[in-house]
Design a protein around this motif. Structure first.
Motif, PDB file in Angstrom:
ATOM      1  N   ARG A  23      17.198 -13.336 -38.116  1.00 22.92           N
ATOM      2  CA  ARG A  23      17.151 -12.293 -37.135  1.00 22.92           C
ATOM      3  C   ARG A  23      15.859 -11.394 -37.620  1.00 22.92           C
ATOM      4  NH1 ARG A  23      18.854  -7.056 -38.872  1.00 22.92           N
ATOM      5  NH2 ARG A  23      20.136  -7.155 -40.915  1.00 22.92           N
ATOM      6  N   ARG A  24      15.391 -10.780 -36.807  1.00 25.17           N
ATOM      7  CA  ARG A  24      14.024  -9.812 -36.725  1.00 25.17           C
ATOM      8  C   ARG A  24      14.616  -8.369 -37.267  1.00 25.17           C
ATOM      9  NH1 ARG A  24       9.262  -8.694 -32.310  1.00 25.17           N
ATOM     10  NH2 ARG A  24       8.419  -6.827 -33.520  1.00 25.17           N
ATOM     11  N   MET A  25      13.756  -7.957 -38.264  1.00 24.23           N
ATOM     12  CA  MET A  25      14.271  -6.512 -38.895  1.00 24.23           C
ATOM     13  C   MET A  25      14.197  -5.639 -37.740  1.00 24.23           C
ATOM     14  SD  MET A  25      15.232  -7.015 -41.875  1.00 24.23           S
ATOM     15  CE  MET A  25      15.848  -8.543 -41.334  1.00 24.23           C
ATOM     16  N   THR A  26      14.993  -4.672 -37.692  1.00 17.97           N
ATOM     17  CA  THR A  26      15.224  -3.648 -36.635  1.00 17.97           C
ATOM     18  C   THR A  26      14.928  -2.263 -37.131  1.00 17.97           C
ATOM     19  OG1 THR A  26      17.417  -3.316 -36.954  1.00 17.97           O
ATOM     20  CG2 THR A  26      17.023  -5.174 -35.509  1.00 17.97           C
ATOM     21  N   ALA A  28      16.755   0.089 -37.009  1.00 16.32           N
ATOM     22  CA  ALA A  28      17.818   0.435 -37.665  1.00 16.32           C
ATOM     23  C   ALA A  28      17.954   0.017 -39.208  1.00 16.32           C
ATOM     24  CB  ALA A  28      19.290  -0.101 -37.066  1.00 16.32           C
ATOM     25  N   ASP A  29      17.673  -1.288 -39.310  1.00 16.70           N
ATOM     26  CA  ASP A  29      17.459  -1.648 -40.740  1.00 16.70           C
ATOM     27  C   ASP A  29      16.601  -0.866 -41.554  1.00 16.70           C
ATOM     28  OD1 ASP A  29      19.167  -3.913 -40.405  1.00 16.70           O
ATOM     29  OD2 ASP A  29      17.193  -5.159 -39.563  1.00 16.70           O
ATOM     30  N   VAL A  30      15.537  -0.591 -41.076  1.00 11.34           N
ATOM     31  CA  VAL A  30      14.481   0.481 -41.918  1.00 11.34           C
ATOM     32  C   VAL A  30      15.150   1.840 -41.964  1.00 11.34           C
ATOM     33  CG1 VAL A  30      12.290   1.667 -41.648  1.00 11.34           C
ATOM     34  CG2 VAL A  30      12.421  -0.590 -40.905  1.00 11.34           C
ATOM     35  N   ALA A  31      16.000   2.371 -41.232  1.00 15.40           N
ATOM     36  CA  ALA A  31      16.596   3.601 -41.374  1.00 15.40           C
ATOM     37  C   ALA A  31      17.641   3.555 -42.270  1.00 15.40           C
ATOM     38  CB  ALA A  31      17.233   4.087 -40.065  1.00 15.40           C
ATOM     39  N   ARG A  32      18.372   2.362 -42.386  1.00 17.05           N
ATOM     40  CA  ARG A  32      19.525   2.206 -43.332  1.00 17.05           C
ATOM     41  C   ARG A  32      18.830   2.150 -44.754  1.00 17.05           C
ATOM     42  NH1 ARG A  32      21.828  -1.473 -40.961  1.00 17.05           N
ATOM     43  NH2 ARG A  32      21.200  -3.399 -42.133  1.00 17.05           N
ATOM     44  N   VAL A  33      17.868   1.353 -45.003  1.00 15.01           N
ATOM     45  CA  VAL A  33      17.160   0.887 -46.294  1.00 15.01           C
ATOM     46  C   VAL A  33      16.534   2.614 -46.941  1.00 15.01           C
ATOM     47  CG1 VAL A  33      15.598  -0.110 -47.599  1.00 15.01           C
ATOM     48  CG2 VAL A  33      16.904  -1.207 -45.941  1.00 15.01           C
ATOM     49  N   ALA A  34      15.917   2.904 -46.099  1.00 12.43           N
ATOM     50  CA  ALA A  34      15.225   4.454 -46.318  1.00 12.43           C
ATOM     51  C   ALA A  34      16.277   5.766 -46.382  1.00 12.43           C
ATOM     52  CB  ALA A  34      14.220   4.695 -45.177  1.00 12.43           C
ATOM     53  N   ARG A  35      17.478   5.290 -45.849  1.00  9.48           N
ATOM     54  CA  ARG A  35      18.465   6.399 -46.025  1.00  9.48           C
ATOM     55  C   ARG A  35      17.975   7.644 -45.094  1.00  9.48           C
ATOM     56  NH1 ARG A  35      17.119   5.450 -51.028  1.00  9.48           N
ATOM     57  NH2 ARG A  35      16.631   7.594 -51.640  1.00  9.48           N
ATOM     58  N   GLN A  56       8.361  10.455 -45.297  1.00 12.12           N
ATOM     59  CA  GLN A  56       7.306   9.207 -44.995  1.00 12.12           C
ATOM     60  C   GLN A  56       7.279   8.325 -46.022  1.00 12.12           C
ATOM     61  OE1 GLN A  56       3.302  10.581 -43.512  1.00 12.12           O
ATOM     62  NE2 GLN A  56       4.010  12.198 -42.701  1.00 12.12           N
ATOM     63  N   ALA A  57       7.138   8.795 -47.420  1.00 10.34           N
ATOM     64  CA  ALA A  57       7.135   7.754 -48.266  1.00 10.34           C
ATOM     65  C   ALA A  57       8.266   6.663 -48.501  1.00 10.34           C
ATOM     66  CB  ALA A  57       7.195   8.512 -49.604  1.00 10.34           C
ATOM     67  N   ARG A  58       9.538   7.256 -48.137  1.00 15.27           N
ATOM     68  CA  ARG A  58      10.892   6.378 -48.062  1.00 15.27           C
ATOM     69  C   ARG A  58      10.817   5.484 -46.910  1.00 15.27           C
ATOM     70  NH1 ARG A  58      15.196  11.218 -48.752  1.00 15.27           N
ATOM     71  NH2 ARG A  58      16.456   9.667 -47.581  1.00 15.27           N
ATOM     72  N   VAL A  59      10.306   5.837 -45.886  1.00 18.13           N
ATOM     73  CA  VAL A  59      10.035   4.777 -44.742  1.00 18.13           C
ATOM     74  C   VAL A  59       9.018   3.953 -44.938  1.00 18.13           C
ATOM     75  CG1 VAL A  59       9.593   4.873 -42.266  1.00 18.13           C
ATOM     76  CG2 VAL A  59      10.892   6.717 -42.961  1.00 18.13           C
ATOM     77  N   ALA A  62      10.440   1.368 -47.189  1.00 14.13           N
ATOM     78  CA  ALA A  62      11.553   0.489 -46.447  1.00 14.13           C
ATOM     79  C   ALA A  62      10.678  -0.460 -45.343  1.00 14.13           C
ATOM     80  CB  ALA A  62      12.199   1.192 -45.568  1.00 14.13           C
ATOM     81  N   VAL A  63       9.596   0.062 -44.770  1.00 14.40           N
ATOM     82  CA  VAL A  63       8.852  -0.774 -43.942  1.00 14.40           C
ATOM     83  C   VAL A  63       7.985  -1.888 -44.526  1.00 14.40           C
ATOM     84  CG1 VAL A  63       6.669  -0.941 -42.398  1.00 14.40           C
ATOM     85  CG2 VAL A  63       8.473   0.914 -42.034  1.00 14.40           C
ATOM     86  N   ARG A  64       7.523  -1.547 -46.005  1.00 11.70           N
ATOM     87  CA  ARG A  64       6.939  -2.644 -46.422  1.00 11.70           C
ATOM     88  C   ARG A  64       7.893  -3.546 -47.211  1.00 11.70           C
ATOM     89  NH1 ARG A  64       4.651   0.773 -49.796  1.00 11.70           N
ATOM     90  NH2 ARG A  64       6.260   0.522 -51.346  1.00 11.70           N
TER      91      ARG A  64
END
Length: 360
Positions: A23-26, A28-35, A56-59, A62-64
């Motif tokens: 599946r493609r990362m969503t 919501a996935d970024v939000a969960r990993v970045a807390r 910003q640094a946490r997001v 997660a994006v990377r």
């Protein structure tokens, strides 16, 4: 737990999904990993200044790590915007158009917009096809070159409520927005300079086929006006129209020099024609500017490095690209924007124009 405090099973599951392509990362996935909340991730992409540096640094991390790419189509469904603007230019061969597009794109990047570019090949029907294709792809606004377009094109953009702006031209009484310069006045200025040097027998190499190119037509009118002010005329055999290119410039120059009484000055509607003319002068043993003067219109970087360096009209391409972007962004944000913006074209006086030779 990972170094970021995320449960390893969660990161591992996402990593496996990414590798096998389940599946493609969503978002919501970024939000969960970045807390963080999904709203914070959304603001990170749409209004990064509204997100604290720590978040910003946490997001960003997660994006990377997730190789996340925002879903533009999903965002468009929510906002009604794709954050994409289109730019239709006449050709990819003219360096000044490339400079304008580059400046346009840089300005958009500051507002998290992207650009799509298309080429019309100096064909109004093709320009209309490209504009319609860009609108079909969901662009929020359009930049075009010139004031004249295929019948019905501006009405089409108005009906779809797509803001647009014309560039490389300035008409103070135009009902449509424009950012550019007065092509007539710019060439009139060059004509006056050449005539002030003492030339009376002047020729013009121009491009773009003036029947569908209002910029070329304006430049022809500008030179004729400068000559009429001195009681002179510009005969039709002294105007050579060619497609854009150095080879075409060389061919046009040879045609002029083959006339029974060659001109003492050749004014070119583009630096590329002038470069071709100077190259052919070298081949033919004609000295520039001692035997014939040559001028250009663009002021490309290479022109100042020629021998002799080229006198040319400086076209403010970067400024046009930047202002076109600013105008469309303001319109899309429902902010006030000047509908018509005139830029000045200055002469870059160098060594390729001098008084005419004494003929006996």
């Amino acid at each position: 737990m990972s170094d970021d405090g995320i449960p390893t099973d969660e990161l591992g599951e996402l990593a496996v999904d990414r590798q096998v392509g389940h599946r493609r990362m969503t978002l919501a996935d970024v939000a969960r990993v970045a807390r963080v909340s999904t709203a914070t991730v959304s603001r990170f992409f749409s209004s990064p200044d509204a997100v604290s540096p720590a978040l910003q640094a946490r997001v960003e991390t997660a994006v990377r790590d997730l190789h996340y790419v925002p879903d533009a189509s999903a965002r468009a469904l929510v906002t009604g915007r794709t954050n994409t603007l289109g730019f239709v230019i006449p050709t990819l061969d003219v360096a000044t158009f490339a400079l304008g597009v580059q400046s346009f794109q840089s300005q958009l990047a500051e507002s998290n917009y992207t650009s799509l570019m298309a080429n019309s090949n100096y064909d109004l029907a093709e320009e209309a096809r490209q504009v319609r294709a860009l609108v079909a792809r969901g662009v929020d606004g359009i930049v075009m070159v010139g004031m004249e377009h295929e019948d019905g094109l501006t009405k089409f953009l108005d009906e779809f409520e797509i803001p647009f702006v014309n560039t490389w031209v300035y008409e103070p009484d135009s009902e449509y927005p424009c950012v550019g310069f007065d092509n007539r006045e710019a060439m009139r200025r060059m004509g006056r300079y050449v005539l002030d040097m003492g030339h009376r027998d002047v020729a013009l190499i121009i491009g773009g086929l003036s029947d569908e190119n209002d910029r070329s037509r304006g430049r022809i009118e500008g030179l004729r006006k400068a000559m009429a002010e001195r009681g002179l005329s510009l005969p039709s055999d002294r105007i050579i129209e060619r497609k854009y290119g150095i080879t075409e410039g060389r061919d046009a120059f040879r045609q002029l020099m083959a006339q029974e009484s060659p001109p003492t000055a050749v004014i070119c509607g583009s630096d590329v024609y002038a470069i071709g003319a100077i190259l052919d002068c070298e081949r033919m043993g004609i000295r520039v500017p001692e035997d014939v003067s040559v001028s250009g219109f663009d002021d490309l970087e290479i022109s100042r490095h020629l021998n002799p360096s080229l006198t040319a009209v400086n076209v403010p391409a970067r400024e046009m690209g930047r202002l076109a972007a600013e105008y469309l962004l303001a319109r899309l944000a429902d902010q006030p924007a000047a509908k018509r913006m005139e830029l000045d074209c200055v002469l870059s006086v160098r060594n390729s124009v001098a008084p005419p030779p004494v003929r006996t």
